[in-house]
Design a protein around this motif. Sequence first.
Motif, PDB file in Angstrom:
ATOM      1  N   VAL A  36       0.882  -1.462  -0.325  1.00 15.47           N
ATOM      2  CA  VAL A  36      -0.184   0.303   0.372  1.00 15.47           C
ATOM      3  C   VAL A  36       0.683   1.424  -0.460  1.00 15.47           C
ATOM      4  O   VAL A  36       2.528   1.212   0.458  1.00 15.47           O
ATOM      5  N   GLY A  37       0.202   2.574  -0.703  1.00 17.34           N
ATOM      6  CA  GLY A  37       1.342   3.812  -0.276  1.00 17.34           C
ATOM      7  C   GLY A  37       0.072   4.456  -0.396  1.00 17.34           C
ATOM      8  O   GLY A  37      -1.125   4.648  -1.134  1.00 17.34           O
ATOM      9  N   CYS A  38       0.587   5.903  -0.871  1.00 19.50           N
ATOM     10  CA  CYS A  38       0.333   7.137  -0.917  1.00 19.50           C
ATOM     11  C   CYS A  38       0.423   8.012  -2.567  1.00 19.50           C
ATOM     12  O   CYS A  38       1.851   7.683  -2.171  1.00 19.50           O
ATOM     13  N   THR A  39       0.271   8.701  -2.667  1.00 15.58           N
ATOM     14  CA  THR A  39       0.603   9.886  -3.713  1.00 15.58           C
ATOM     15  C   THR A  39       0.525  10.962  -3.865  1.00 15.58           C
ATOM     16  O   THR A  39       1.043  11.521  -4.251  1.00 15.58           O
ATOM     17  N   TYR A  40       0.496  11.762  -2.586  1.00 17.41           N
ATOM     18  CA  TYR A  40       0.918  12.792  -2.119  1.00 17.41           C
ATOM     19  C   TYR A  40       1.343  13.135  -1.752  1.00 17.41           C
ATOM     20  O   TYR A  40       1.862  14.377  -1.318  1.00 17.41           O
ATOM     21  N   LYS A  41       2.698  12.260  -1.616  1.00 19.79           N
ATOM     22  CA  LYS A  41       3.872  12.436  -0.477  1.00 19.79           C
ATOM     23  C   LYS A  41       4.990  12.837  -2.562  1.00 19.79           C
ATOM     24  O   LYS A  41       4.886  13.800  -2.984  1.00 19.79           O
ATOM     25  N   TYR A  42       5.584  11.747  -2.424  1.00 15.61           N
ATOM     26  CA  TYR A  42       7.028  11.854  -3.646  1.00 15.61           C
ATOM     27  C   TYR A  42       6.268  11.846  -4.665  1.00 15.61           C
ATOM     28  O   TYR A  42       7.328  12.090  -5.544  1.00 15.61           O
TER      29      TYR A  42
ATOM     30  N   ASN B 292       3.189  13.622  -5.750  1.00 14.57           N
ATOM     31  CA  ASN B 292       3.025  14.861  -6.204  1.00 14.57           C
ATOM     32  C   ASN B 292       1.746  15.225  -6.462  1.00 14.57           C
ATOM     33  O   ASN B 292       1.594  16.159  -7.135  1.00 14.57           O
ATOM     34  N   GLY B 293       1.188  14.187  -5.605  1.00 15.24           N
ATOM     35  CA  GLY B 293      -0.407  13.903  -6.090  1.00 15.24           C
ATOM     36  C   GLY B 293      -0.785  15.217  -5.354  1.00 15.24           C
ATOM     37  O   GLY B 293      -1.410  15.601  -6.384  1.00 15.24           O
ATOM     38  N   GLY B 294      -0.060  15.857  -4.403  1.00 12.77           N
ATOM     39  CA  GLY B 294      -0.858  16.690  -3.432  1.00 12.77           C
ATOM     40  C   GLY B 294      -1.962  16.550  -2.740  1.00 12.77           C
ATOM     41  O   GLY B 294      -2.419  15.257  -2.519  1.00 12.77           O
ATOM     42  N   PRO B 295      -2.462  17.697  -2.384  1.00 18.26           N
ATOM     43  CA  PRO B 295      -3.467  17.101  -0.812  1.00 18.26           C
ATOM     44  C   PRO B 295      -5.062  16.490  -2.011  1.00 18.26           C
ATOM     45  O   PRO B 295      -5.279  17.093  -3.074  1.00 18.26           O
ATOM     46  N   GLY B 296      -5.508  15.611  -0.638  1.00 20.65           N
ATOM     47  CA  GLY B 296      -6.720  14.919  -0.854  1.00 20.65           C
ATOM     48  C   GLY B 296      -6.100  14.146  -2.703  1.00 20.65           C
ATOM     49  O   GLY B 296      -7.404  12.734  -2.692  1.00 20.65           O
ATOM     50  N   SER B 297      -4.809  13.799  -2.516  1.00 20.06           N
ATOM     51  CA  SER B 297      -4.602  12.355  -4.311  1.00 20.06           C
ATOM     52  C   SER B 297      -5.324  11.147  -3.293  1.00 20.06           C
ATOM     53  O   SER B 297      -4.822  10.999  -1.838  1.00 20.06           O
ATOM     54  N   PRO B 298      -5.216  10.092  -4.337  1.00 16.24           N
ATOM     55  CA  PRO B 298      -5.641   8.823  -3.391  1.00 16.24           C
ATOM     56  C   PRO B 298      -4.565   8.246  -3.237  1.00 16.24           C
ATOM     57  O   PRO B 298      -3.487   8.114  -3.357  1.00 16.24           O
ATOM     58  N   ALA B 299      -5.084   6.508  -2.675  1.00 16.09           N
ATOM     59  CA  ALA B 299      -3.970   6.113  -2.064  1.00 16.09           C
ATOM     60  C   ALA B 299      -3.923   5.209  -3.167  1.00 16.09           C
ATOM     61  O   ALA B 299      -4.761   4.783  -3.884  1.00 16.09           O
ATOM     62  N   PHE B 300      -3.581   3.975  -3.235  1.00 18.92           N
ATOM     63  CA  PHE B 300      -2.679   2.960  -3.992  1.00 18.92           C
ATOM     64  C   PHE B 300      -2.448   1.386  -3.055  1.00 18.92           C
ATOM     65  O   PHE B 300      -2.014   1.480  -2.491  1.00 18.92           O
ATOM     66  N   LEU B 301      -2.913   0.512  -4.428  1.00 12.68           N
ATOM     67  CA  LEU B 301      -2.701  -0.927  -3.540  1.00 12.68           C
ATOM     68  C   LEU B 301      -1.829  -1.975  -4.283  1.00 12.68           C
ATOM     69  O   LEU B 301      -3.053  -1.791  -5.943  1.00 12.68           O
ATOM     70  N   TYR B 302      -0.766  -2.611  -4.519  1.00 14.95           N
ATOM     71  CA  TYR B 302      -0.258  -3.369  -5.364  1.00 14.95           C
ATOM     72  C   TYR B 302      -1.059  -5.272  -4.530  1.00 14.95           C
ATOM     73  O   TYR B 302      -0.720  -5.761  -3.914  1.00 14.95           O
ATOM     74  N   VAL B 303      -1.327  -5.856  -6.007  1.00 19.56           N
ATOM     75  CA  VAL B 303      -1.829  -7.172  -4.643  1.00 19.56           C
ATOM     76  C   VAL B 303      -1.161  -8.092  -5.785  1.00 19.56           C
ATOM     77  O   VAL B 303      -1.027  -7.860  -7.089  1.00 19.56           O
TER      78      VAL B 303
ATOM     79  N   VAL C 275      -6.827  12.214 -11.478  1.00 23.48           N
ATOM     80  CA  VAL C 275      -5.775  12.632 -12.587  1.00 23.48           C
ATOM     81  C   VAL C 275      -4.934  13.496 -12.803  1.00 23.48           C
ATOM     82  O   VAL C 275      -3.846  13.704 -12.724  1.00 23.48           O
ATOM     83  N   LEU C 276      -4.505  13.994 -11.290  1.00 28.03           N
ATOM     84  CA  LEU C 276      -3.632  15.192 -11.164  1.00 28.03           C
ATOM     85  C   LEU C 276      -2.159  14.250 -10.602  1.00 28.03           C
ATOM     86  O   LEU C 276      -0.821  14.057 -10.347  1.00 28.03           O
ATOM     87  N   VAL C 277      -2.644  12.902 -10.342  1.00 25.42           N
ATOM     88  CA  VAL C 277      -1.237  11.958 -10.015  1.00 25.42           C
ATOM     89  C   VAL C 277      -0.331  12.002 -10.916  1.00 25.42           C
ATOM     90  O   VAL C 277       0.262  11.353 -10.970  1.00 25.42           O
TER      91      VAL C 277
END
Length: 217
Positions: free
Chosen positions: A24-30, A32-43, A90-92
């Motif tokens: 699992v991870g987030c897109t708002y940190k490195y 650069n998705g910005g505030p409110g950008s979604p998390a993601f899941l790898y399976v 989209v901003l991601v």
Amino acid sequence: LWDLCHSVGVVPTDLGAADVDLAVGCTYKYLNGGPGSPAFLYVNADRTDLQNPVRGWYGSDDPMGFGFDAGPAAGASRFLTGTPPILSTVLVEPGVDLILEAGIDRLRAKSVALTERFVALVDLHLAPLGFGVQSPRDPARRGSHVSLRHDAAQAVSQALVNEARVITDSRPPDLIRFGFAPLYIGFADVDEAVRRTAEVVESGGIDRWRGVQSVVP
């Protein structure tokens, strides 16, 4: 299950080679998705036995049927929940494009250089003011942020944010985190962050912000 929040976009990671089941991870940190950008899941594609205990309508095999007896979707789609935030998603994309253009190995090299410089300057200028490096000193064991210890961490962080325009955050009881995004943080920024931190402490910033709730504007 791997947590990639502080590595994706700055640390080369081959989930396939490591045979990871889930990440699992987030897109708002490195990324650069910005505030409110979604998390993601790898399976892992081989883990067809995994099920989502909180299945949303996008995760069913008949998403437009809205039936209570619908089964799970095929593949990783079974982990989808509801409608994703379209604008934030989209901003991601441009943030990820920048990562790909720069190259993860080059970004990692710059990240290490930035954090190494920061640690050296902390030892030189901030250690006499009560700061200590909490993160591993071996760059191979840390990502792209460095945590410092200080007895008045929350007050220091608030003084930096509100008086010195250095955006940090604090973690109880005594940690301050400095993040270094290698796409747009330079070595001059590292030097300036250390200089402003020393200036804030020496000017009495701790007393001015002691007891103030930690909020990043």
